[in-house]
Structure formats: structure tokens, C-alpha cells
Enzyme design. Structure first.
Site, PDB file in Angstrom:
ATOM      1  N   HIS A  31       0.861  -1.184   0.000  1.00 28.03           N
ATOM      2  CA  HIS A  31       0.000   0.000   0.000  1.00 28.03           C
ATOM      3  C   HIS A  31       0.897   1.234   0.000  1.00 28.03           C
ATOM      4  CE1 HIS A  31      -3.800   2.098   0.824  1.00 28.03           C
ATOM      5  NE2 HIS A  31      -3.075   2.925   1.546  1.00 28.03           N
ATOM      6  N   ASP A  41     -15.126   2.739   6.455  1.00 25.87           N
ATOM      7  CA  ASP A  41     -13.942   3.581   6.201  1.00 25.87           C
ATOM      8  C   ASP A  41     -14.199   4.471   4.984  1.00 25.87           C
ATOM      9  OD1 ASP A  41     -11.089   4.449   6.123  1.00 25.87           O
ATOM     10  OD2 ASP A  41     -11.163   3.351   4.242  1.00 25.87           O
ATOM     11  N   ARG A  86     -13.906  12.926   5.816  1.00 27.62           N
ATOM     12  CA  ARG A  86     -12.601  13.505   6.212  1.00 27.62           C
ATOM     13  C   ARG A  86     -12.063  14.406   5.109  1.00 27.62           C
ATOM     14  NH1 ARG A  86      -9.060   8.514   7.117  1.00 27.62           N
ATOM     15  NH2 ARG A  86      -7.414  10.070   7.240  1.00 27.62           N
ATOM     16  N   SER A 116      -7.540   3.456   8.833  1.00 29.94           N
ATOM     17  CA  SER A 116      -8.127   3.412   7.496  1.00 29.94           C
ATOM     18  C   SER A 116      -7.337   2.446   6.593  1.00 29.94           C
ATOM     19  CB  SER A 116      -8.118   4.838   6.921  1.00 29.94           C
ATOM     20  OG  SER A 116      -8.365   4.842   5.549  1.00 29.94           O
ATOM     21  N   LYS A 133      -8.480  -1.797   5.470  1.00 27.63           N
ATOM     22  CA  LYS A 133      -8.652  -2.269   4.079  1.00 27.63           C
ATOM     23  C   LYS A 133      -7.702  -3.415   3.746  1.00 27.63           C
ATOM     24  CE  LYS A 133      -8.431   1.911   2.832  1.00 27.63           C
ATOM     25  NZ  LYS A 133      -8.532   3.312   2.513  1.00 27.63           N
TER      26      LYS A 133
HETATM   27  N1  URA Z   1      -4.780   6.040   2.567  1.00 27.01           N
HETATM   28  C1  URA Z   1      -5.900   5.502   3.089  1.00 27.01           C
HETATM   29  O1  URA Z   1      -6.363   4.455   2.666  1.00 27.01           O
HETATM   30  N2  URA Z   1      -6.512   6.128   4.124  1.00 27.01           N
HETATM   31  C2  URA Z   1      -6.047   7.266   4.635  1.00 27.01           C
HETATM   32  O2  URA Z   1      -6.637   7.776   5.559  1.00 27.01           O
HETATM   33  C3  URA Z   1      -4.897   7.841   4.072  1.00 27.01           C
HETATM   34  C4  URA Z   1      -4.257   7.200   3.033  1.00 27.01           C
END
Ligand code: URA
Length: 407
Positions: free
Chosen positions: A81, A160, A167, A182, A186
């Protein structure tokens, strides 16, 4: 009750898991209003969260949706990620590199919004490329070639998604506990056994300082430990764009160039680092040994072949990758040394050229983008081409101020 919870956080008291569930699941079910959730998120931004609050929040996000079961693959599944950067096409390079070393990569990716690009848009810029695979197709492809990149099939961490959208419009994106929960919700819902996270730091990134990046890194690793998932982080610079090409199709072209062994510099270095960490986790070998395998597969063409096999399997036609746009060259207006290329300014320009979306339903132009022609430290003569802009938008009056610093 909801007001009591908001007020408790606003007064900097630790919340219980039940209290977090009450407000967050209430928000998921539309019982808690946007304005209440906004106040709550701002209270978190100001007062932070304890580790146990962060674990509880991550758990609530994960359980709000489906959890992908990848147990049909009997090897360690490693996911990657990035917290998001300008010109970040590392997934396109790293995924085939890692898969070519025998570590399966099954990745759910997203689309870009605002200044940040998304891997799914980049792949969709390849004519014919199919991004929405069914679960059956994912399983078959994973077993046949060991690499899959698809848009989300299942509803992973929908809470999320809803909180993130809020946000984005309430100046609450850069809270470390909110970012950590967050990301990790995922990744865990996506079925990964082990995770490598590229934390971008700089003016073109969510995280602006090394101190914040280090705190995020430590929190991501703690959440991983809580779920018994090994997490490794890499902190990388995002004051400048990554590589030379920005824009969907242009980024695929640059990724191909790296896989063909035609590139040097930061993009190659970061890709090798991320791939080595992933192979090290997937094969449970040292990073040094993993790096040797990764470099070998880049040099012997196995990584490139894996990329071509993957694109073909998902019906993409890589031979039809011409960039169909008008080209405008940006020339230097003075002599000097190129001191800086501002990532955020490049990202804003790229969006104006048609490469990004303002709203999630906007159409993007896969051909639009920017190719940077010079490196930091290069000697520049007046009239040299600094960058080429690719666009199908007629307005040529793009704001080029503060992108290139020459002195
Ligand atoms: N990437 C994400 O998935 N969530 C965040 O809050 C920031 C970056």
C-alpha cells in the site's frame, strides 16, 4: 448519548470500544449525522487516540463489510500500500517483480481522486484492460499466473469509505490514528497475510514531516501485531514527483521502461526496495537475499514477461499504447541549475490537463499528463524544454509558476 461521546473525546478522555461502536455504526446506518461525525473526527484530530482506541476503530471498520478469503492460495500473500503520491506507479513495477519471484500478488486497487492517482485508472488506460474481475476469475488467474490486480469485488470496509469521504471535506485527513486505521482495515479485509506500506512524506503527500511518518509507521506495525500480520514500512520522499511521467497512460509507459531495464533513479530504487521487502516477507528470507532475486528477475526479463502475461490475461493490448493528445513544451526562461520540482504543483497541473478527477464521477482523460525532461541538479539553458504537457483541453494558459525552481 451521541453528544456525550463527542463531548468525551472533545475533552480528551479515552473512549471504550462500545462507545466507538455506538457512534461509528450509527454513522454507517445514517442515524448519526454528517455534522456530528465531523465534530467527532475533528476532536480525534485535536486530541489523538490511544492504541486501544485505534485497535477498536480498525476492528469496527473491518467488520463493517466483507472480508476476502484468499486461503485457497497456500502460499503467504503479501500486499503493498502507498499513502499516495504524485507519479507513484510503483505497483505496476513491483507487483510483476514480486510475482516473478514466486510470491503471489492478489491486489484490490482503487481509482484516483483529486491529486492522487489510482492504479485501476492507470491499468484502464491500456486498451481493452479488464479491471472488474469476479471472484471466480480472481481465483483462476491467481492459480494460473500468480498475479491479479482488480478493482474491489466485495464491499471491503464500507464504513472507512464513508468516513474517508467526510474527512476529505472537513480537513481531517491528516490525523495519524485515522490514517493508520483506514489503511490497515482495508489491507486486513483484503485478505493479506503480510503487508508492506510505503509512507510518502513531503509537500505532495498527506504526511508532511519525518516525525509524523515515523509515528504512522510505528502505529501501522502495532496494528499489524494486534492482528498477527507482519507489517514493514518504507518512508519515501514526496517533495518531488516519483519518476518522470505523471498521468495514467504515461505512467504505464514509464513502468514498462523500468521493467525493460531502461531506467535509473528514485523510481527504480524505490521499486526494488518495496519488491525486496515483499519477497523477503513472502519467502521468509533476508531482505538481502530477496533483493538478489528481485534484481536478477529484472535483469533477465522475467519481471517484464510477468507484466506482459498479466496484461494479456486481463485482456489488455499493450501494443496499442500511443498517447493521443496535443503536446505543449514548457521551456526554461532563464539559465541556472534546476533546484526543485514541486510535486503538489505538478499534481494540480496534471489534474487541469485532464488526468485527474475533482469529483468521483468525473471522466478522466487517460492520455493527459506531464513528462518531466530534466533532473534536479541539471544545468539549464534558457529555452531548454523542462517538460512536455499532454492534453486534449484547448486552453494553453496553464499556470506554470512555482513548478520548476531554477537558480
Ligand atoms: N490512505 C488511506 O487508505 N486512508 C487514509 O486515511 C490515508 C491514506
Amino acid at each position: 448519548m451521541i453528544l456525550d461521546i463527542i463531548s468525551k473525546k472533545a475533552n480528551n478522555y479515552e473512549l471504550t470500544k462500545e462507545e466507538l461502536e455506538t457512534i461509528l455504526l450509527g454513522y454507517l446506518n445514517d442515524e448519526v449525522k454528517d455534522y456530528q461525525m465531523s465534530a467527532f473526527l475533528m476532536a480525534i484530530c485535536i486530541n489523538d487516540m490511544s492504541d486501544s482506541e485505534v485497535f477498536a476503530l480498525t476492528d469496527i471498520f473491518i467488520k463493517s463489510g466483507d472480508i476476502l478469503d484468499l486461503s485457497f492460495i497456500d502460499k503467504i500473500k503479501v500486499d503493498k500500500h502507498s499513502t499516495g503520491g504524485v507519479g507513484d506507479k510503483t505497483t505496476l513495477i513491483v507487483a510483476p517483480l514480486v510475482a516473478s519471484c514466486g510470491v503471489p500478488v492478489i491486489k484490490m486497487s482503487g481509482r484516483g481522486l483529486g491529486y492522487t492517482g489510482g492504479t485501476i485508472d492507470k491499468l484502464e488506460s491500456i486498451p481493452g484492460f479488464k479491471v472488474d474481475l469476479t471472484e471466480e476469475e480472481i481465483k483462476k488467474q491467481a492459480q494460473d499466473i500468480g498475479i491479479v490486480i482488480t478493482s474491489q469485488t466485495k464491499d471491503l470496509a464500507p464504513l472507512d469509505k464513508k468516513v474517508y469521504a467526510l474527512r476529505d471535506v472537513t480537513a481531517t485527513t491528516n490525523s495519524i490514528p485515522l490514517i493508520a486505521s483506514s489503511i490497515m482495515s482495508k489491507k486486513i479485509a483484503g485478505g493479506a497475510d503480510k503487508i508492506v506500506i510505503d509512507i510518502k512524506v513531503g509537500n505532495g503527500a498527506l504526511i508532511k514531516t519525518i516525525e509524523e511518518a515515523e509515528r504512522l509507521s510505528s502505529l501501522l506495525i502495532k496494528i499489524g501485531t494486534y492482528y498477527q500480520k507482519e507489517v514493514r514500512t518504507v518512508i519515501s520522499n514526496m517533495d518531488r514527483p516519483l519518476g518522470h511521467n505523471i498521468g495514467n497512460k504515461l505512467e504505464v509507459i514509464e513502468a514498462l521502461d523500468v521493467l525493460k531495464g531502461n531506467a535509473k533513479g528514485e523510481l527504480l530504487d524505490l521499486s526494488l526496495k518495496l519488491a525486496s521487502e515483499m519477497v523477503s516477507l513472502g519467502k521468509e528470507i533476508s531482505e538481502k537475499k530477496a533483493r538478489e532475486e528481485v534484481v536478477e528477475n529484472l535483469e533477465n526479463g522475467k519481471a517484464l514477461n510477468k507484466f506482459l502475461e498479466f496484461v494479456k490475461y486481463q485482456h489488455g493490448n499493450i501494443d496499442k499504447l500511443e498517447v493521443d493528445a496535443k503536446v505543449y513544451n514548457i521551456k526554461a526562461n532563464k539559465n541556472g541549475i534546476l533546484k526543485d520540482i514541486n510535486a503538489l504543483a505538478i499534481a494540480k497541473l496534471s489534474e487541469k490537463l485532464g488526468a485527474g478527477r475533482k469529483d468521483k464521477d468525473d471522466k478522466i482523460d487517460y492520455n493527459a499528463g506531464i513528462v518531466i525532461k530534466k533532473e534536479i541538479g541539471d544545468k539549464i539553458k534558457e529555452g531548454d524544454i523542462l517538460a512536455s504537457l499532454y492534453t486534449n483541453i484547448d486552453n494553453k494558459e496553464f499556470n506554470l509558476e512555482r513548478i520548476f525552481e531554477i537558480s
